[in-house]
Design an enzyme around this catalytic site. Structure first.
Site, PDB file in Angstrom:
ATOM      1  CG  ASN A 137       8.537  20.711   1.387  1.00 49.03           C
ATOM      2  OD1 ASN A 137       9.003  20.432   0.300  1.00 49.03           O
ATOM      3  ND2 ASN A 137       8.926  20.132   2.511  1.00 49.03           N
ATOM      4  CG  HIS A 168      10.960  23.289  -2.156  1.00 47.37           C
ATOM      5  ND1 HIS A 168      12.138  22.915  -1.566  1.00 47.37           N
ATOM      6  CD2 HIS A 168      10.142  22.202  -2.058  1.00 47.37           C
ATOM      7  CE1 HIS A 168      12.055  21.660  -1.132  1.00 47.37           C
ATOM      8  NE2 HIS A 168      10.859  21.201  -1.426  1.00 47.37           N
ATOM      9  NE  ARG A 228      10.930  12.503   2.069  1.00 55.83           N
ATOM     10  CZ  ARG A 228      11.587  13.345   1.302  1.00 55.83           C
ATOM     11  NH1 ARG A 228      12.752  13.837   1.685  1.00 55.83           N
ATOM     12  NH2 ARG A 228      11.073  13.753   0.156  1.00 55.83           N
ATOM     13  CB  CYS A 254      16.289  19.718   0.753  1.00 57.11           C
ATOM     14  SG  CYS A 254      17.527  18.478   0.333  1.00 57.11           S
TER      15      CYS A 254
HETATM   16 MG    MG Z   1      10.414  19.232  -0.727  1.00 56.74          MG
END
Ligand code: MG
Length: 319
Positions: free
Chosen positions: A253, A213, A12, A244
């Site tokens: 990430n 992050h 995701r 994002c």
């Molecule tokens: Mg993230």
């Protein structure tokens, strides 16, 4: 503390910003591969409007393909984001058992990301969470920009705690505390998560996760600091995929491989097979035509290339 839960967000969080569509077939392959590599908690999609996040348009189909004994999830739990009642209906229809609601510590980010103020989002979740619980679903809550916001700058711990506390009061399985733009340092982690972990002592510590992050290279240090404070669930993305779309500059990430390498080196268990995971991430990056940010995978791939070159070099040739 000998086992750490890694909450794998690659399918995701890792894919949602990709401009090139990733096929359902590749998503399935990636998700099943993650399970085979040891993932037990995976975030695989989002029941959001397709025009808003086109890459997540096939979440329903992904659930359908993964369902049942032959779906490939095994004992792993698949999670998906749900922003509103419509999303909850879709999640229920798709057979989702685990959903995540998401808000932020700051109105600036909440407005950009979900088109609501923090207060408005909490008002929505106040009814949405019990609805999901009634359907037998587990609910996770995300609090983005818990340390810093692209629109409002540094976030005071008390401001983030207020939102986290509110979600914890409702019947959520876990709240994931997000450093969405990767500005936190371990000192900031202590200031926010120290008081938080004191409130959720003991078994309830499972109710807190850290989502760091690596935008400024501090994600692993922050993860380690969170562990020191008693956090036992950390979010990460295979290969370091993703960021994002509503947080400018928030690439990166924390890579699952980097985290797993660190944890295994410290004698902690994750259930992941690092070789299998690295192999998967390299192949996924090839399919997506996208470079990975994982430092571990870069070193691992270089080592493999050296070994392959040594093997194929003609015997007796000059050094
Ligand atoms: Mg993230």
């Amino acid at each position: 503390m000998s086992r750490i839960t890694i909450f794998e967000v690659g399918p995701r969080d890792g894919l949602q910003n990709e401009k090139q569509p990733v096929s359902l077939e590749d998503k399935l392959w990636f998700t099943r591969g993650l399970v085979q590599a040891g993932a037990r908690e995976l975030e695989i999609g989002a029941f959001v409007r397709a025009e808003r996040v086109p890459q997540m348009a096939d979440t329903d189909a992904l659930y359908a393909a993964l369902a049942g004994k032959t779906g490939g999830l095994g004992k792993a739990r698949a999670w998906a984001l749900v922003p509103n009642e419509k999303g909850l209906e879709r999640a229920a229809a798709a057979g989702a058992r685990n959903i995540a609601v998401f808000t932020a510590a700051t109105d600036g980010f909440a407005n950009a990301n979900i088109g609501m103020t923090v207060r408005e989002s909490l008002a929505l979740y106040k009814t949405l969470i019990p609805q999901a619980r009634k359907l037998g679903m587990r609910v996770r809550g995300y609090v983005s920009t818990a340390f810093g916001c692209p629109y409002e700058g540094k976030v005071a711990p008390a401001k983030a705690l207020k939102v986290i506390d509110q979600l914890l009061k409702w019947d959520v399985e876990q709240v994931s505390v997000g450093d969405t733009i990767g500005v936190a340092t371990p000192g900031d982690v202590t200031k926010l998560m120290g008081p938080l972990m004191k409130r959720v002592r003991g078994k309830a510590a499972l109710k807190v996760a850290g989502h760091f992050h690596d935008t400024r290279g501090t994600a692993l240090a922050n993860a380690l600091q969170a562990l020191e404070l008693g956090v036992t669930t950390l979010d990460s993305s295979a290969g370091g995929l993703g960021g994002c779309p509503y947080a400018p500059g928030a690439t990166g990430n924390l890579a699952t491989e980097d985290l797993v390498y660190l944890l295994h080196g410290m004698g902690l268990k994750t259930g992941f097979d690092l070789d299998a995971l690295s192999t998967l991430s390299v192949e996924m990056s090839r399919r997506m035509n996208r470079a990975l940010t994982s430092r571990y995978v870069a070193a691992w791939a270089a080592g493999r290339a050296r070994a392959a070159a040594a093997k194929s070099a003609p015997k007796g040739s000059a050094p």
